[in-house]
Design a protein around this motif. Structure first.
Motif, mmCIF file in Angstrom:
data_model
loop_
_atom_site.group_PDB
_atom_site.id
_atom_site.type_symbol
_atom_site.label_atom_id
_atom_site.label_comp_id
_atom_site.label_asym_id
_atom_site.label_seq_id
_atom_site.Cartn_x
_atom_site.Cartn_y
_atom_site.Cartn_z
ATOM 1 N N ASN A 285 0.871 -1.183 0.000
ATOM 2 C CA ASN A 285 0.000 0.000 0.000
ATOM 3 C C ASN A 285 0.908 1.233 0.000
ATOM 4 N N PHE A 286 1.296 1.661 -1.194
ATOM 5 C CA PHE A 286 2.334 2.683 -1.331
ATOM 6 C C PHE A 286 1.797 4.109 -1.323
ATOM 7 N N THR A 287 0.572 4.307 -0.913
ATOM 8 C CA THR A 287 0.011 5.659 -0.850
ATOM 9 C C THR A 287 -0.003 6.139 0.599
ATOM 10 N N ALA A 288 0.191 7.437 0.772
ATOM 11 C CA ALA A 288 0.148 8.054 2.099
ATOM 12 C C ALA A 288 -0.675 9.329 2.004
ATOM 13 N N GLU A 289 -1.432 9.628 3.044
ATOM 14 C CA GLU A 289 -2.340 10.769 3.024
ATOM 15 C C GLU A 289 -1.675 12.069 3.433
ATOM 16 N N CYS A 290 -0.523 11.977 4.075
ATOM 17 C CA CYS A 290 0.180 13.185 4.519
ATOM 18 C C CYS A 290 1.672 12.894 4.619
ATOM 19 N N PRO A 291 2.512 13.927 4.700
ATOM 20 C CA PRO A 291 3.955 13.714 4.819
ATOM 21 C C PRO A 291 4.293 12.957 6.114
ATOM 22 N N ASN A 292 5.405 12.208 6.078
ATOM 23 C CA ASN A 292 5.945 11.516 7.257
ATOM 24 C C ASN A 292 4.977 10.491 7.845
ATOM 25 N N GLN A 293 4.162 9.894 6.982
ATOM 26 C CA GLN A 293 3.256 8.835 7.436
ATOM 27 C C GLN A 293 3.854 7.457 7.144
ATOM 28 N N LYS A 294 4.496 7.327 5.948
ATOM 29 C CA LYS A 294 5.130 6.069 5.546
ATOM 30 C C LYS A 294 6.462 6.372 4.879
ATOM 31 N N TRP A 295 7.546 5.783 5.405
ATOM 32 C CA TRP A 295 8.862 5.911 4.800
ATOM 33 C C TRP A 295 9.326 4.527 4.337
ATOM 34 N N VAL A 296 10.113 4.507 3.271
ATOM 35 C CA VAL A 296 10.721 3.256 2.818
ATOM 36 C C VAL A 296 12.225 3.479 2.649
ATOM 37 N N THR A 297 12.999 2.410 2.784
ATOM 38 C CA THR A 297 14.460 2.530 2.673
ATOM 39 C C THR A 297 15.042 1.249 2.084
ATOM 40 N N ASP A 298 16.268 1.367 1.574
ATOM 41 C CA ASP A 298 16.975 0.228 0.986
ATOM 42 C C ASP A 298 18.410 0.664 0.719
ATOM 43 N N ILE A 299 19.236 -0.273 0.249
ATOM 44 C CA ILE A 299 20.634 0.034 -0.105
ATOM 45 C C ILE A 299 20.876 -0.436 -1.532
ATOM 46 N N THR A 300 21.593 0.372 -2.318
ATOM 47 C CA THR A 300 21.988 -0.044 -3.667
ATOM 48 C C THR A 300 23.494 0.127 -3.833
ATOM 49 N N GLU A 301 24.029 -0.592 -4.824
ATOM 50 C CA GLU A 301 25.490 -0.637 -5.014
ATOM 51 C C GLU A 301 25.866 -0.055 -6.382
ATOM 52 N N PHE A 302 26.999 0.710 -6.416
ATOM 53 C CA PHE A 302 27.579 1.184 -7.673
ATOM 54 C C PHE A 302 29.003 0.648 -7.788
ATOM 55 N N LYS A 303 29.516 0.639 -9.006
ATOM 56 C CA LYS A 303 30.938 0.367 -9.234
ATOM 57 C C LYS A 303 31.516 1.504 -10.061
ATOM 58 N N LEU A 304 32.462 2.223 -9.473
ATOM 59 C CA LEU A 304 33.087 3.369 -10.140
ATOM 60 C C LEU A 304 34.580 3.369 -9.864
ATOM 61 N N PHE A 305 35.374 3.577 -10.918
ATOM 62 C CA PHE A 305 36.829 3.675 -10.776
ATOM 63 C C PHE A 305 37.416 2.466 -10.039
ATOM 64 N N GLY A 306 36.836 1.298 -10.297
ATOM 65 C CA GLY A 306 37.332 0.074 -9.667
ATOM 66 C C GLY A 306 36.940 -0.060 -8.216
ATOM 67 N N GLU A 307 36.090 0.827 -7.711
ATOM 68 C CA GLU A 307 35.651 0.773 -6.312
ATOM 69 C C GLU A 307 34.146 0.514 -6.248
ATOM 70 N N LYS A 308 33.719 -0.032 -5.117
ATOM 71 C CA LYS A 308 32.283 -0.191 -4.871
ATOM 72 C C LYS A 308 31.815 0.924 -3.948
ATOM 73 N N ARG A 346 14.287 15.212 10.993
ATOM 74 C CA ARG A 346 13.224 15.914 10.275
ATOM 75 C C ARG A 346 11.833 15.439 10.691
ATOM 76 N N LEU A 347 11.774 14.403 11.519
ATOM 77 C CA LEU A 347 10.477 13.852 11.921
ATOM 78 C C LEU A 347 9.942 14.609 13.134
ATOM 79 N N PRO A 348 8.724 15.150 13.066
ATOM 80 C CA PRO A 348 8.145 15.850 14.226
ATOM 81 C C PRO A 348 8.026 14.910 15.426
ATOM 82 N N ALA A 349 8.144 15.446 16.622
ATOM 83 C CA ALA A 349 8.061 14.645 17.848
ATOM 84 C C ALA A 349 6.694 13.983 17.960
ATOM 85 N N GLU A 350 6.693 12.737 18.476
ATOM 86 C CA GLU A 350 5.480 11.961 18.708
ATOM 87 C C GLU A 350 4.621 11.863 17.437
ATOM 88 N N HIS A 351 5.296 11.676 16.307
ATOM 89 C CA HIS A 351 4.577 11.536 15.035
ATOM 90 C C HIS A 351 4.476 10.063 14.680
#
Length: 451
Positions: A285-308, A346-351
């Motif tokens: 359910n990727f919809t939210a009715e107001c800001p700071n109601q649902k957050w999502v996170t993840d990690i992605t990888e790059f390879k640049l100049f022989g480094e990760k 950035r998250l308001p207190a008791e939100h």
């Protein structure tokens, strides 16, 4: 159908305009059909009683062209156009249109009536092709070769500059040479109909009505470094107060040779088992009715100049805004903890907030779970190996790599990090999201004002 005098037509129109009788009733009473009553009424509305006075009908070629242009520009019917210009028979306009489409402007010129004089017959005889080998024949051949040579030179010049020759280019060359050689001979050699030539010349001499719009589209395309297709450019124009159909934007972009540089990415996944650390509360359910109601996170990888390099952002599902991010050369827990600390500032207190992630080991750590619990944040996790459960975050990674990583050239890792910061700022503040018709920050600002 009987002929009617101007007085009879006027009386019938005035009866109809009184509104007491229908056009059918009036037509029956005078022995005609109701279409004639409607036609006379239109003529009267445009030209008054003078519409029924018989006029001199030897119209000039320019008048005929003006009538045809009016019908094209305003989309009026044959009957309505005839009423506007006081032409007795609408079929006359149809005849003019056929003449112009087949033979061009010359066909609209009025021909003199009566039998041709003997003098003209003599002139016709004089125009018979000269005898082969005569001085006249040699001169005609020289003129033809000069015309072809000059035409080829001008066409080749255009060809070398743009790679191909269009019908419009041929018309430009013929237009340049029209005073030196016969238009008839030039169009025949170029292989285009004379009517096409005159039609394109007429358009060529008009100012481009879309010139300003083309400049705006080119400017938006360059401002966003080729990342915008015709739909997002349409949305940006709308935000600037210009309502333009997306098909028109697409056509103009094609004319200007502008093409979105972003490659669309698809991903595959498999369905795993439900995680044990936290349930999948988000449940796609990727919809939210107001800001700071649902957050999502993840990690992605790059390879640049022989480094990760590893990027860890957090995204607000309300408007797709990147709340915070960290980047590092190793996927340590600190990469996630620092990102979380920045976001929680950035998250308001008791939100009340729902935080969703995949089942990566970072998000199973006690420190991470405790940090969420201490702020009253509900934790949610995708099913194992199912990236569709966190597809919004996956989608952001795909967009970022297509619009930024694959399009840019970087001098060093530090340069990449600097440009990444610029891109995320651009993504949040300027880049239009198709669903919102605004950038994430613009959408959040608009919501806060309305609240």
């Amino acid at each position: 159908m009987a002929k009617y005098s101007a007085e009879e037509k006027l009386k019938a129109v005035l009866r109809y305009l009184e509104g007491k009788e229908s056009s059918i009733e009036i037509a029956r009473s005078i022995g005609t059909d109701h279409a004639a009553i409607i036609k006379w009424t239109k003529q009267y509305r445009y030209n008054g009683a003078e519409a029924f006075i018989k006029r001199y009908t030897n119209y000039s070629a320019q008048f005929k062209l003006d009538v045809l242009n009016h019908m094209i520009e305003y989309g009026t019917s044959l009957n309505e156009t005839a009423a506007i210009f006081g032409i007795a028979a609408p079929s006359t306009i149809l005849q003019w249109r056929k003449q112009f489409e087949t033979k061009g402007f010359d066909a609209l010129q009025s021909k003199k009536k009566g039998r041709p004089s003997m003098k003209k017959e003599t002139n016709k005889q004089s125009k018979i092709a000269p005898v082969e080998g005569s001085p006249e024949a040699l001169q005609a051949e020289i003129n033809r070769l000069r015309m072809e040579n000059e035409y080829f030179k001008k066409v080749e010049r255009l060809s070398s500059s743009q790679g191909k020759i269009t019908k419009e280019d041929k018309v430009k060359v013929i237009y340049e040479l029209r005073h030196k050689y016969s238009v008839k001979a030039l169009v025949a050699f170029a292989g285009i109909p004379r009517s096409t030539y005159y039609d394109l010349v007429k358009k060529m001499n008009r100012p481009d009505p879309d010139a300003e719009l083309k400049d705006d589209i080119q400017s938006i395309y360059e401002e966003h470094e080729g990342r915008y297709g015709y739909r997002r450019i349409r949305d940006e124009l709308a935000n600037r107060g210009q309502k333009v159909n997306h098909k028109k934007v697409q056509r103009i972009m094609k004319e200007l040779g502008l093409k979105c540089l972003v490659r669309m990415k698809k991903y595959k996944s498999y369905k795993g088992t439900v995680g044990k650390i936290a349930p999948n509360i988000l449940d796609r359910n990727f919809t939210a009715e107001c800001p700071n109601q649902k957050w999502v996170t993840d990690i992605t990888e790059f390879k640049l100049f022989g480094e990760k390099l590893y990027l860890s952002p957090v995204l607000d599902l309300f408007n797709g805004e990147i709340i915070s991010y960290t980047i590092g050369s190793r996927p340590t827990y600190s990469l996630v903890s620092e990102m979380l600390d920045q976001a929680l500032e950035r998250l308001p207190a008791e939100h009340q907030l729902l935080m969703h992630s995949d089942q990566g080991w970072h998000y199973q750590m006690k420190q991470y779970r405790h940090a969420l619990q201490s702020r009253g944040i509900v934790q949610s996790m995708s099913r194992k190996g199912n990236c569709y459960d966190n597809s919004v975050m996956e989608n952001f990674f795909g967009i970022m790599k297509s619009e930024f990583l694959y399009l840019k050239e970087f001098e060093s890792v530090e340069h990449f990090k600097q440009q990444l910061e610029n891109y995320i700022n651009y993504y949040n503040t300027k880049r239009i999201k198709a669903k919102l018709k605004l950038s994430p920050v613009q959408y959040r600002t608009q919501f806060n004002r309305a609240a």
